[in-house]
Design a protein around this motif. Structure first.
Motif, short mmCIF file in Angstrom:
data_model
loop_
_atom_site.label_atom_id
_atom_site.label_comp_id
_atom_site.label_asym_id
_atom_site.label_seq_id
_atom_site.Cartn_x
_atom_site.Cartn_y
_atom_site.Cartn_z
N PHE A 6 -3.89 4.46 5.72
CA PHE A 6 -3.53 3.08 6.70
C PHE A 6 -4.27 2.71 4.92
O PHE A 6 -3.63 1.23 4.69
CB PHE A 6 -4.07 2.44 7.40
CG PHE A 6 -4.08 1.89 7.56
CD1 PHE A 6 -2.97 1.10 7.82
CD2 PHE A 6 -5.08 0.65 7.60
CE1 PHE A 6 -2.64 -0.62 8.84
CE2 PHE A 6 -4.72 -0.85 8.24
CZ PHE A 6 -3.60 -1.18 8.44
N THR A 33 4.06 -0.86 7.21
CA THR A 33 4.66 -0.71 6.50
C THR A 33 6.77 -1.22 6.59
O THR A 33 7.31 -1.85 5.79
CB THR A 33 5.29 0.72 5.93
OG1 THR A 33 5.08 1.34 7.33
CG2 THR A 33 3.80 1.08 5.16
N TRP A 65 -4.53 3.52 14.26
CA TRP A 65 -4.16 3.71 12.76
C TRP A 65 -2.43 3.46 12.38
O TRP A 65 -2.06 3.49 11.73
CB TRP A 65 -5.09 4.45 12.09
CG TRP A 65 -6.44 4.19 12.58
CD1 TRP A 65 -7.50 4.56 13.24
CD2 TRP A 65 -7.14 3.31 11.56
NE1 TRP A 65 -8.44 3.79 13.15
CE2 TRP A 65 -8.57 2.92 12.41
CE3 TRP A 65 -6.80 2.33 10.33
CZ2 TRP A 65 -9.27 2.11 11.91
CZ3 TRP A 65 -7.90 1.50 9.91
CH2 TRP A 65 -9.33 1.14 10.39
N GLU A 89 6.83 8.26 6.89
CA GLU A 89 6.22 7.97 7.87
C GLU A 89 6.75 8.52 9.70
O GLU A 89 5.86 8.98 9.70
CB GLU A 89 5.84 6.48 7.88
CG GLU A 89 4.99 6.28 7.00
CD GLU A 89 4.59 4.74 6.70
OE1 GLU A 89 3.62 3.93 6.25
OE2 GLU A 89 5.22 3.97 7.16
N GLN A 121 0.07 1.14 10.30
CA GLN A 121 0.61 1.34 9.51
C GLN A 121 2.45 1.46 9.45
O GLN A 121 2.43 1.46 8.73
CB GLN A 121 -0.16 2.79 8.94
CG GLN A 121 0.65 3.41 7.07
CD GLN A 121 0.02 4.65 7.12
OE1 GLN A 121 -0.82 4.94 7.26
NE2 GLN A 121 1.23 4.91 6.08
#
Ligand code: HDD
Ligand code: HEM
Ligand code: HEM
Lengths: 351, 453
Positions: free
Chosen positions: B411, B18, B10, B79, B14
């Motif tokens: 996510f 992004t 995940w 992130e 993600q």
């Protein structure tokens, strides 16, 4: 002062800049949120739009700067915070997306209904994001973020007494700063009615912020011993400075000396941020990670000092240019590039 | 907590999602600003009012996409900590340095973009033009800085690890100017101008196909397409140099690119095709000796295979297939775009006009999307080809990832929010275009509010 300590000072400087410029920006979103229906809120919203329109993006680069300095100079601390504060940081990140795009889109879309949707995204996240940041600070100062690569409690680290006070205080301080700035802008652009409108709100926010700070002091006494002890010790001069400036700003607001009030309000807020830093010294994460222990090797710090120096030389004059331009009048009509309709004074628009 | 899962896939998904979104906006911030200045220069120099109208409108649209770029970029910054805390905790001391420089450039870019847009009616034409120059320069500088960070993940340098595995002795110059920095930066900068040019040109190509062939649309197309047409052939050269550098610096990634399992000479170039579960190549068109020939100018050139390193230190066969297909897509589209550019260049050289064939505009209309696909494919080559490393040779992806089992929730939320933002962006841009066509002048972010009805 060691290199690491000097870097921590730079970090706090950037946090202060973000608290003031970003904070006023968030606060403007707060007043947008509570400005009432489309008709009633039209004029205050137009002023808000006018005031933060050109500078909102630049104000938020301070956040990027804070993050970058934190993760480069104090990488383990950054990792500890992100591990523990996963939830509020994720909410803040998404809030930033909705806020920025909401603000940008609202300006562009034609119908009131669309403007409302984007405006709501902008305004609501203007409250949520500072709340999250304040709550994170509350969790840090109360020692809920452990060092050493393991996560603290994922719920109570940001839902606890210190965090709630921190979050509410952040939102209120943002609203306060914004109201003071907007009062000044209203005065400058000759919107008499809005001067009173935002002045009243600034006074209200100042009182709420003061009350919250007082409550916070007692919450910290029970919940964040280290911080509390030093706020009353070496942090005391800053606490006093903040209180005095806050009161002075209040008096000046009541007497309608807006320009001076603005300066005192800024110092009052900056002193709170610095009080936090001084009271927390020498810890980044009280009381498990010190500035010294968490710092990057000297080569990295030197690079960051150079970047900081260049930032001061390049960014500060550029920002000044932007703010000056923001306050300047448009070109005379007839000059090339100036269409006739661009000379409208901003506060009469927005319908 | 609620429904905890293995966070690793995940987190990867993600991050990739992004980044993949952010990178679409980037070429506009980097290259469009340049095109706007070209238009403004024409306007100032020759009093060309069509060019001025283009520059004004483009800058308003750029303001919207810049805002989207800024917020998606901010998410990326979060992130790094949220998804890769152990990576940042260990390597932030080194990896962070380029980002500090990036921060500077983006500060300048954001400030001057605001000055530029706000200044349309407040600065003299000359001063206004110059206020745009820092946007272009900081776009280039900012890109170089971020790419330096990515290049460092591929070719880590400028630090030592002590016995405890902690980063010590950081040399910022060594970090920034790592081996992959020059070629990745050159390749990405050209990509930014290529994608930015084709994207903008494709909008005008569609308009011209729909019959709006006045001078204004033609000029818009020409400025943008010229930028792209210079970049596309150049990109073949830069890409070729990049490929050779990867062959030299990162033989395992190169093996995945070329579908080479066992080290050998006289290695064929394979178009299409895939590894089966045992590492045998299936399908595809083989061009004998070509891979060796292109990497070292001789069919005797030895190319290392995936099996030259232990299985746990190299991409899986499935990942190698992804790398190889992404590679073929990048090369295929890159060649097609270069061919389109050469066609345009030739006709322009002979006739000072666009190619007459309707196929030219049709091709130009899809070139925007095609160039984005090529760029995304290139990134997949770089990123998936680095697996299983987050810092090649120093840290595996799973050792850098978060341990938070709730990443699947973020996510899902991120994808939903980005889908909403993307939809809104497209609707907003279309509505701006519609109102311009109707003769109105919509407001834009950063700009002073104009009087509305
Ligand atoms: C519009 C885009 C575009 C086009 C037409 C091409 N590329 Fe590319 N390529 C990229 C956009 C791109 C990129 C910007 O997406 C990447 C990802 C990382 C980087 O530095 O550039 C990339 C990566 C990348 C890599 C991996 C670099 C690494 O991992 O360090 C190689 C070997 C090539 N490219 C080679 C080529 C060749 C030989 C091309 C000839 C046709 C080509 N590219 C066309
Ligand atoms: C400066 C630029 C970039 C940096 C610093 C960066 C960093 C990272 C990091 C830290 C990861 C997670 C670790 C890993 O899976 O290896 C990752 C994965 C990934 N990134 Fe990038 N990235 C950059 C640009 C991009 C761009 C523009 C794309 C475009 C699509 C991209 C696509 C991916 C993909 C597909 C993965 C997942 C790879 C896998 O797990 O198989 N990256 N990147
Ligand atoms: C693949 C490589 C990348 C390139 C070439 C790139 C380039 C850019 C550019 C040109 C902008 C300016 C805004 C715009 O044009 O819309 C921008 C914005 C931004 N990017 Fe990226 N970026 C990349 C990856 C990343 C990564 C991995 C991060 C994570 C730290 C990041 C963080 C940001 C931030 C924070 C902004 C906003 C700056 C502002 O507020 O003005 N970018 N990026």
């Amino acid at each position: 002062m060691s290199g690491a300590e000097a870097m921590a000072v730079v970090l706090f400087g950037a946090v202060t800049a973000y608290a003031i410029f970003g904070g006023a920006d968030f606060g403007a979103g707060f007043w947008d949120l509570v400005a009432g229906g489309a008709e009633r809120g039209r004029r205050p919203r137009a002023l808000i739009e006018h005031a933060i329109g050109p500078v909102w993006e630049a104000n938020h680069v301070w956040l990027i700067f804070c993050l970058v300095v934190l993760w480069t100079a104090f990488a383990q601390t950054f990792a500890s915070i992100t591990l523990t504060m996963f939830v509020p940081l994720s909410i803040a990140a998404l809030g930033i997306v909705l806020r920025g795009s909401g603000f940008a889109f609202r300006k562009v879309v034609p119908t009131v209904a669309e403007q409302r949707v984007f405006g709501a995204a902008f305004a609501i996240s203007s409250v949520v994001v500072p709340y999250c940041f304040g709550a994170i600070v509350g969790g840090i100062v109360s020692g809920r973020v452990p060092a050493g690569g393991r996560a603290g409690d994922r719920v109570t680290s940001w839902i606890n007494g210190s965090s709630i006070v921190g979050g509410l205080l952040a939102v209120t301080v943002c609203a306060y700063l914004a109201a003071v700035f907007l009062t000044y802008d209203a005065q400058r652009t000759g919107a008499r009615d809005l001067v009173g409108y935002f002045r009243r709100r600034a006074i209200g926010a100042a009182i709420v912020a003061g009350a919250l700070a007082l409550i916070g002091y007692f919450v910290l006494a029970a919940d964040a011993k280290h911080l509390h002890e030093h706020l009353g010790g070496r942090g005391l001069p800053l606490v006093i400075l903040s209180t005095v400036c806050g009161l002075a700003a209040l008096v000046l607001l009541i007497r309608e000396s807006i320009r001076a009030a603005r300066a005192f309000a800024v110092v009052a807020v900056a002193a709170v941020v610095w009080g936090w830093g001084v009271a927390q010294w020498p810890y980044l994460l009280p009381t498990s990670m010190t500035i010294e222990r968490g710092a990057a090797p000297s080569g990295t710090l030197v690079a960051l000092f150079i970047v900081t120096g260049v930032a001061v030389l390049v960014i500060v004059p550029s920002l000044a240019l932007l703010y000056v331009l923001d306050q300047r009048n448009v070109l005379e009509p007839g000059q090339p590039g100036a269409p006739a309709d661009a000379r409208t004074p901003p506060t009469t628009t927005g319908n | 907590m609620i429904f905890a899962v293995d966070p690793l896939p995940w987190a990867r998904a993600q991050m990739a999602f992004t980044l993949g979104v952010h990178i679409i906006i980037v070429p506009l911030g980097v290259a469009w600003a340049f095109m706007i200045l070209v238009a403004e220069y024409k306007a100032n120099k020759h009093g060309d009012e069509d060019a001025r109208r283009l520059a004004r409108r483009w800058s308003k649209v750029l303001a919207v996409t810049f805002a989207v770029g800024a917020v998606t970029g901010t998410v990326l910054s979060f992130e790094f900590g949220l998804l890769w805390p152990r990576f940042m905790g260990k390597f932030g001391d080194a990896f962070g340095i380029p980002f500090a420089i990036e921060g500077l450039f983006f500060f300048v870019e954001a400030i001057f973009l605001a000055i530029y847009i706000y200044g349309w009616d407040r600065l003299s034409p000359r001063a206004h033009f110059w206020s745009g120059v820092p946007i272009v320069l900081s776009g280039i500088g900012g890109t170089a800085a971020v790419i330096s960070a990515n290049a460092w993940m591929n070719q880590p340098a400028g630090f030592k690890l002590n016995a405890a595995g902690k980063v010590v002795d950081v040399s910022p110059m060594g970090v920034i100017f790592n081996r992959a920095f020059p070629y990745e930066t050159a390749h990405m900068l050209v990509a930014a101008y290529l994608v930015g040019g084709f994207l903008v040109a494709s909008v005008y190509a569609v308009a011209m196909l729909r019959g709006r062939r006045d001078r204004y649309h033609r000029l818009g197309f020409l400025i943008a397409f010229s930028v792209a047409a210079v970049s596309a052939p150049l990109q073949i050269v830069v890409g070729d140099l990049t490929a050779r550098a990867v062959f030299r610096d990162d033989p395992v990634k190169f093996a995945a690119i070329e579908l080479v399992n066992k080290t050998g000479t006289n290695v064929p170039e394979i178009l299409g095709g895939y590894f089966d579960a045992d590492g045998n190549v299936r399908g595809g068109i083989k061009i004998p000796g070509a891979a060796s020939l292109m990497s070292g100018y001789s069919t005797d050139t030895e190319i290392k295979g995936l099996t030259s390193v232990p299985a746990r230190d190299r991409p899986t066969y499935a990942q190698a297939n992804i790398v190889h297909w992404a590679w073929d897509i990048m090369i295929g589209l890159g060649s097609a775009l270069a061919a389109l550019s050469v066609w345009f260049g030739f006709v322009w050289w002979r006739k000072r006009d666009l190619p007459k064939s309707p196929w030219f505009l049709r091709a130009a209309a899809i070139a925007g999307v095609a160039s984005v696909v090529a760029m995304e494919a290139g990134w997949i080559v770089t990123e998936v080809g680095r697996q299983p490393w987050i810092v090649r040779g120093f840290m595996r992806v799973e050792d850098g990832a978060t341990t938070d089992g709730n990443v699947w929730i973020t996510f899902v939320v991120v994808v939903a929010v980005y889908a909403a933002v993307a939809t809104a962006t497209i609707l907003v841009l279309r509505s701006m275009a519609r109102r311009w066509r109707a003769g109105e002048d919509p407001a834009g972010p950063y700009a002073p509010t104009p009087r509305s009805k």
